[in-house]
Scaffold this active site. Structure first.
Site, PDB file in Angstrom:
ATOM      1  N   TYR A  76       9.251   2.496   2.573  1.00 44.08           N
ATOM      2  CA  TYR A  76       8.502   3.299   1.600  1.00 44.08           C
ATOM      3  C   TYR A  76       7.191   3.701   2.262  1.00 44.08           C
ATOM      4  O   TYR A  76       6.468   2.842   2.793  1.00 44.08           O
ATOM      5  CB  TYR A  76       8.213   2.515   0.306  1.00 44.08           C
ATOM      6  CG  TYR A  76       7.326   3.315  -0.612  1.00 44.08           C
ATOM      7  CD1 TYR A  76       7.865   4.295  -1.437  1.00 44.08           C
ATOM      8  CD2 TYR A  76       5.946   3.150  -0.608  1.00 44.08           C
ATOM      9  CE1 TYR A  76       7.052   5.080  -2.241  1.00 44.08           C
ATOM     10  CE2 TYR A  76       5.122   3.932  -1.405  1.00 44.08           C
ATOM     11  CZ  TYR A  76       5.680   4.890  -2.215  1.00 44.08           C
ATOM     12  OH  TYR A  76       4.878   5.675  -2.990  1.00 44.08           O
ATOM     13  N   LYS A  80      -5.158   1.387   1.215  1.00 44.95           N
ATOM     14  CA  LYS A  80      -5.229   0.343   0.189  1.00 44.95           C
ATOM     15  C   LYS A  80      -6.448  -0.574   0.276  1.00 44.95           C
ATOM     16  O   LYS A  80      -7.441  -0.348  -0.398  1.00 44.95           O
ATOM     17  CB  LYS A  80      -3.941  -0.475   0.201  1.00 44.95           C
ATOM     18  CG  LYS A  80      -2.733   0.320  -0.296  1.00 44.95           C
ATOM     19  CD  LYS A  80      -1.519  -0.550  -0.411  1.00 44.95           C
ATOM     20  CE  LYS A  80      -0.275   0.181  -0.873  1.00 44.95           C
ATOM     21  NZ  LYS A  80      -0.232   0.478  -2.291  1.00 44.95           N
ATOM     22  N   TYR A 106       5.011   6.655 -11.939  1.00 43.69           N
ATOM     23  CA  TYR A 106       6.458   6.598 -12.197  1.00 43.69           C
ATOM     24  C   TYR A 106       6.757   6.369 -13.675  1.00 43.69           C
ATOM     25  O   TYR A 106       7.423   5.394 -14.042  1.00 43.69           O
ATOM     26  CB  TYR A 106       7.117   5.507 -11.331  1.00 43.69           C
ATOM     27  CG  TYR A 106       6.696   5.586  -9.885  1.00 43.69           C
ATOM     28  CD1 TYR A 106       7.098   6.638  -9.081  1.00 43.69           C
ATOM     29  CD2 TYR A 106       5.852   4.618  -9.339  1.00 43.69           C
ATOM     30  CE1 TYR A 106       6.690   6.738  -7.773  1.00 43.69           C
ATOM     31  CE2 TYR A 106       5.432   4.711  -8.020  1.00 43.69           C
ATOM     32  CZ  TYR A 106       5.855   5.776  -7.247  1.00 43.69           C
ATOM     33  OH  TYR A 106       5.437   5.861  -5.956  1.00 43.69           O
ATOM     34  N   ASP A 138       3.048   2.096   9.827  1.00 44.38           N
ATOM     35  CA  ASP A 138       2.415   2.299   8.522  1.00 44.38           C
ATOM     36  C   ASP A 138       1.960   0.935   8.013  1.00 44.38           C
ATOM     37  O   ASP A 138       2.747   0.161   7.470  1.00 44.38           O
ATOM     38  CB  ASP A 138       3.435   2.949   7.573  1.00 44.38           C
ATOM     39  CG  ASP A 138       2.896   3.085   6.151  1.00 44.38           C
ATOM     40  OD1 ASP A 138       1.775   2.601   5.874  1.00 44.38           O
ATOM     41  OD2 ASP A 138       3.610   3.672   5.314  1.00 44.38           O
TER      42      ASP A 138
HETATM   43  N1  PMP Z   1       2.618   3.422   2.860  1.00 39.44           N
HETATM   44  C1  PMP Z   1       2.900   2.239   2.297  1.00 39.44           C
HETATM   45  C2  PMP Z   1       3.526   1.171   3.141  1.00 39.44           C
HETATM   46  C3  PMP Z   1       2.601   1.988   0.962  1.00 39.44           C
HETATM   47  O1  PMP Z   1       2.904   0.801   0.402  1.00 39.44           O
HETATM   48  C4  PMP Z   1       1.978   3.010   0.209  1.00 39.44           C
HETATM   49  C5  PMP Z   1       1.598   2.817  -1.262  1.00 39.44           C
HETATM   50  N2  PMP Z   1       2.351   1.988  -2.000  1.00 39.44           N
HETATM   51  C6  PMP Z   1       1.704   4.225   0.824  1.00 39.44           C
HETATM   52  C7  PMP Z   1       2.020   4.388   2.151  1.00 39.44           C
HETATM   53  C8  PMP Z   1       1.055   5.360   0.066  1.00 39.44           C
HETATM   54  O2  PMP Z   1      -0.257   5.073  -0.219  1.00 39.44           O
HETATM   55  P1  PMP Z   1      -1.007   5.806  -1.440  1.00 39.44           P
HETATM   56  O3  PMP Z   1      -0.373   5.288  -2.691  1.00 39.44           O
HETATM   57  O4  PMP Z   1      -2.438   5.382  -1.295  1.00 39.44           O
HETATM   58  O5  PMP Z   1      -0.821   7.259  -1.260  1.00 39.44           O
END
Ligand code: PMP
Length: 433
Positions: free
Chosen positions: A152, A283, A24, A254
């Site tokens: 998100y 992650k 970003y 998620d």
């Molecule tokens: N889902 C959530 C809840 C996240 O916090 C993130 C990353 N911040 C993602 C998906 C996307 O993961 P990545 O950055 O490894 O593509």
């Protein structure tokens, strides 16, 4: 042209500023970056020699800290055997053993594992699972997702479409993305039963109205991360499970950010007693060593999607099931267990709660939230990121504030004293923000 000297910090910074994108950021107005030389334990060593405690765990991932002997060894061992091989038509022990481990630790009923290469891709796969499962059930018209405002889920197109439509991250793309169905953001974790019920009534109404076109529901359980570090009551998750059951929707949770202990339970959904149909992890999966994500689903979802027109799950990334990443992930999951992750997370959580509580009374602070090893201080204005970052560094802490938030998610292994240091860094950042 001579290659850049890795010790020539001004030259590295100059080239970075002119040519290298960061998350970003703009190439015409680059934001300041610092050169990090190495990392060990919970500390990052910056060029110039300053060592700072990492309050961010490299965005949720480095749960064991850095230069972890067990993970280094697992990586070296696997690198000597096979670094990568295509997963089409081939399989290998690291992937199969990791899949077995994930199935055994995840909520009962999640039986099948897709080893994706990033959190965003795991959400894309989950969305396809929901869509294809509904097609397999003979309902091709069910192609939209129900989600909540403030979420998100990543940066790829499918993910962007289920991110908060007004929060600013991806709102400019709204016109070119699939139109999803948004319920209100769930109420705060401190909400009364009546507030939860009022939110639930809105969700039920929306689901009723759109049931004929909905494939599934997708949310981050209990904690919305990049959409505002917002915590909400477990009861809201139970409502979503009920709504999914009532309308035969695929419930996707998620847990890319919350999964693997971060919120105090192995998976955040466990605190609500909810089992999803599809679960996304990422992650922390490799302890922050390599990029790897996993999507787990129930046998019913796997069976139903096989009855869609393609007969197969339509996804197959080049680096699917990467052996290096799988081997490190397996070692990381073992380490979580042997080190006793729950006690570590509880210690960090207590330290954050104690250390951040006094900030409730600080000028400009509207809220302080702690869930597991995550702490967030919300301000009544946008943070001056460069100033706040520098103030935290001066206090010996690496932070990355955004929007109106100064937030932390340190490695689980952070000692009590270092958690106190992190809280001190947050306080300094808040003071100048
Ligand atoms: N889902 C959530 C809840 C996240 O916090 C993130 C990353 N911040 C993602 C998906 C996307 O993961 P990545 O950055 O490894 O593509």
């Amino acid at each position: 042209m001579s290659p850049l000297d890795p010790t020539d910090v001004p030259a590295l910074l100059a080239y970075d500023r002119a040519h290298v994108w960061h998350p970003y950021t703009s190439m015409t107005d680059p934001s300041p970056v610092r050169v990090v030389e190495s990392a060990a334990g919970v500390r990052l060593r910056l060029a110039g020699g300053q060592e700072v405690v990492d309050g961010m765990a490299s965005w949720w991932s480095a749960v064991h800290g850095y230069a972890v002997p067990e993970l280094d060894a697992a990586l070296a061992d696997q690198a000597g055997r096979m670094s990568h091989v295509m997963f089409g038509g081939l399989t290998h022990a690291p992937a199969v053993r990791l899949a077995e481990r994930l199935v055994s630790i995840s909520p009962d009923g999640l039986e099948h594992v897709f080893l994706a290469d990033s959190g965003s891709v795991s959400v894309e796969v989950a969305l396809k699972m929901a869509l294809q499962a509904q097609r397999g059930r003979g309902r091709p018209g069910r192609s939209r997702m129900l989600t909540v405002r403030g979420g998100y889920h990543g940066d790829t197109a499918g993910c962007m479409a289920v991110c908060d439509p007004e929060g600013g991250m991806h709102s400019m793309f709204a016109g070119v993305l699939p139109q999803q169905v948004f319920a209100d953001r769930p109420p705060a974790a401190t909400a009364t039963d009546a507030e939860v019920e009022s939110w639930a009534a809105g969700v039920r109404r929306l689901a009723e109205e759109h049931a004929h076109e909905l494939a599934g529901i997708v949310v981050e359980p209990l904690l919305q991360g990049a959409g505002g570090m917002w915590t909400y009551p477990p009861a809201c998750l139970r409502v979503l499970r009920e709504v999914a059951d009532e309308h035969d929707l695929v419930l996707v949770l998620d847990e890319v950010a919350t999964g693997l202990g971060r919120t105090g339970t192995m998976f955040a959904c466990e605190a609500a007693g909810v089992v999803p149909d599809v679960l996304c992890l990422g992650k922390a999966l490799t302890g922050g060593y390599l990029t790897l994500a996993a999507v787990l689903c129930t046998s019913r979802v796997a069976h139903d999607l096989s009855a869609s027109e393609s007969g197969v799950l339509m996804h197959g990334p080049t680096f699917m099931g990467n052996p290096l990443a799988c081997a490190v992930a397996l070692a990381s999951l073992e380490l979580l267990e042997t080190r006793g992750w729950a006690a570590d997370v509880a210690r960090v959580s207590d330290g954050l709660a104690a250390g951040l509580a006094p900030l409730r009374d600080a000028a400009g602070v509207v809220d302080v939230r702690v869930l597991g090893a995550v702490g967030a201080v919300q301000l009544d204005h946008a943070v001056d990121v460069p100033r706040a970052t520098q103030a935290a560094l001066d206090a010996g802490v690496w932070l990355r504030p955004f929007r109106d938030l100064v937030y932390v998610m340190p490695p689980y292994v952070t000692s009590q004293a270092d958690v106190a240091l992190v809280c001190g860094g947050v306080a300094e950042a808040v003071t100048v923000a």
